[in-house]
Design a protein around this motif. Sequence first.
Motif, PDB file in Angstrom:
ATOM      1  N   HIS A  90       2.218   3.121  -2.216  1.00  0.00           N
ATOM      2  CA  HIS A  90       1.383   4.529  -2.802  1.00  0.00           C
ATOM      3  C   HIS A  90       0.757   4.890  -2.181  1.00  0.00           C
ATOM      4  O   HIS A  90       0.977   6.494  -2.316  1.00  0.00           O
ATOM      5  N   LEU A  91      -0.851   4.486  -2.331  1.00  0.00           N
ATOM      6  CA  LEU A  91      -1.747   4.905  -1.276  1.00  0.00           C
ATOM      7  C   LEU A  91      -0.953   5.421  -0.140  1.00  0.00           C
ATOM      8  O   LEU A  91      -1.672   6.810  -0.238  1.00  0.00           O
ATOM      9  N   ALA A 118       1.494   7.282   1.295  1.00  0.00           N
ATOM     10  CA  ALA A 118       2.412   8.012   0.683  1.00  0.00           C
ATOM     11  C   ALA A 118       1.417   9.355   0.064  1.00  0.00           C
ATOM     12  O   ALA A 118       1.973  10.239   0.121  1.00  0.00           O
ATOM     13  N   SER A 119       0.943   9.183  -1.131  1.00  0.00           N
ATOM     14  CA  SER A 119      -0.691  10.315  -1.336  1.00  0.00           C
ATOM     15  C   SER A 119      -0.861  10.516  -0.417  1.00  0.00           C
ATOM     16  O   SER A 119      -1.517  11.502   0.028  1.00  0.00           O
ATOM     17  N   LEU A 120      -1.615  10.096   1.112  1.00  0.00           N
ATOM     18  CA  LEU A 120      -1.787  10.719   2.680  1.00  0.00           C
ATOM     19  C   LEU A 120      -1.190  11.231   2.854  1.00  0.00           C
ATOM     20  O   LEU A 120      -1.069  12.692   4.070  1.00  0.00           O
ATOM     21  N   ARG A 179      -6.460  11.365   8.775  1.00  0.00           N
ATOM     22  CA  ARG A 179      -6.049  11.194   7.820  1.00  0.00           C
ATOM     23  C   ARG A 179      -5.426   9.334   7.715  1.00  0.00           C
ATOM     24  O   ARG A 179      -5.794   8.243   7.058  1.00  0.00           O
ATOM     25  N   GLU A 237      -8.347   6.792   6.782  1.00  0.00           N
ATOM     26  CA  GLU A 237      -8.500   7.059   5.127  1.00  0.00           C
ATOM     27  C   GLU A 237      -7.032   5.769   5.052  1.00  0.00           C
ATOM     28  O   GLU A 237      -7.063   5.549   3.439  1.00  0.00           O
ATOM     29  N   ASP A 295       0.600  13.434   1.007  1.00  0.00           N
ATOM     30  CA  ASP A 295       0.785  14.368   0.056  1.00  0.00           C
ATOM     31  C   ASP A 295      -0.317  15.646   0.430  1.00  0.00           C
ATOM     32  O   ASP A 295      -0.651  15.267   1.616  1.00  0.00           O
ATOM     33  N   TYR A 344       0.871  -1.212  -0.064  1.00  0.00           N
ATOM     34  CA  TYR A 344       0.369   0.194  -0.237  1.00  0.00           C
ATOM     35  C   TYR A 344       1.104   1.302  -0.128  1.00  0.00           C
ATOM     36  O   TYR A 344      -0.396   2.233   0.260  1.00  0.00           O
TER      37      TYR A 344
END
Length: 586
Positions: free
Chosen positions: A274-275, A277-279, A301, A304, A281, A272
Amino acid sequence: MLVGVDVVHASVWSLDFHRKPGPGRPADFSDLGVIGPVTELVDVCFGDTVHSLELGWDEAALRELDLLVIPAAGGDGASFTEAECRLLETYVREGGSVLILGDGEGRSATSGHHPFGITVNGLLPGTRGDSPDSHLLTYDFTVEANSTHPAAPGVGGVHLYRPKGVESSLVKLVPVVEYDGHTLLGTAQYGAGRIAVIGNAEMFALPFLGREDNARLLLSLLSWLYRGEAVQHIDQKVLHVVDEHRFTTRTLPQGENLKEEPGPHVVDARPYAHLLASLADGYLPDSREDQEAFLAEAELRFHEFPRVIRHALARFRRNSTDSGVLLIRGLPVDPDLQPTPAKPAEPLPRPTPMSELWLAGFAQALGEPIAYVQEKQGQLFQNVAPTRHNAEKLSSESSSFLLDFHTEAAFHPFMPDYVLLHCLRPDHERSAKTISASLRLAVSRLSLRERAILSEPMFQTGIDYSFGSANGQKGNGPVLRVLYGDPFDPYITVDPDLMVGLTPEADAALKRLHVALNEVKQWARLDTGDLLIIDNRRTVHGRSEFQARYDGLDRWLQRVCVVRDLVPSAAHRRLRRRVIETAFAV
């Protein structure tokens, strides 16, 4: 032989001393029940084994038995038919024996049929005497047994846990243990046979069997029921049961490496990445300028995060794990990672937002992150890295010194419930081991007497070096119980480097606990992105020695301490901050 049966919601057990030892006894017994200890005592002290009787019991089956053990009506959900009660009465009248076990639940059976007219009444509280808690009643206290009874020769004090009184409308019960006019353990002759009934048999469960004369009473009672006389060589048998025998309660892990041992204590976050890391951002409040805003955003966060991670953490918060830790593997790490801090007690030149986001999110999901004014200048996100000055001191900044097992801040009135360790950078050789040992795994390595001693306030711990105490000074802190809380699944507070037993027996029990913890130790070499969550009330932890180079690339962890509730420490925190300012006289 001890045999378990389920007949019309009644769990029924039988003891047959004529049978020879043989295969079939389960390897493990629940730490929560009474039948497991009774079973092992029959095996160890009377030379018989245990089998499960699955086909029910009838007149022919009872005729083969010397002693039948059944729950009281209503206890453990047990119920009996009128025909079963008549069958039991005939069995005892013709020379059989029955042991009836009540349980510690507050309920009692008011309907249905009761073997031998026996009913179990409600809980009987004792008093605290002249203690500061004398205004409170307790269900955990000691009384004197009737030592003249043939089922209890030489038995003195008996430790009770949630005692309940018993009565019979059919037989006259002779008290063996009584309190405040109520019979708690009674016996009766019925025809050619014998009956014994215990209001709550939990007094013979593992947490209490090593207290007072409980083991002696149980052995004497079983012998009286079976033979009508005292057990032979009882002193040696009691000594063996209480001081030498080890009761198996859990299957131990096969390996020490937490990463390789299967189970709910490990969750792999790498799929997970990628998911996650997006959190991280987008805008995040600065943790140094507005700590509460940062924590609030981290909490949101975390909602999520992938479900598998949130579910694992929720399960850990509710029930912990047998290993007492939860390892989240491979969380993303800040891409522009600064050098390992040479002075970890001082604030970093710039924050580590991704690492702090993970720590804050997990911490908020577990409870409330806190800090201590004496540690790292009261920083919430603490850096753990080696320093030359503390290389060989009892400090988190050591490297060539083994940090032995300990409860984090064992001396502190507001010690953390959880300790979170996030690895930003492993040591050069990747040799450093974060070591843990769970009480749930270690407790079966203790004798019953050791377990009882460790549950008494007979241990004085010391104040940590970082909280102002001289390095290595023992016993200058509070007096504690090492084991406390739920006696069937206790918590632990221990620090062998700083704690002493107040009696020789207590000191010996403390040393034996340290050995037991080492026998079940597990470890993990934390790599970049690994987050280890330690249940600080169930598990002790430490760290192996490693080689530090002091070159900016040494081992670097970030740590956060968590309490489930901020209310108890409110008076020790100014202006609703998260820094606990308790001072210590050292």
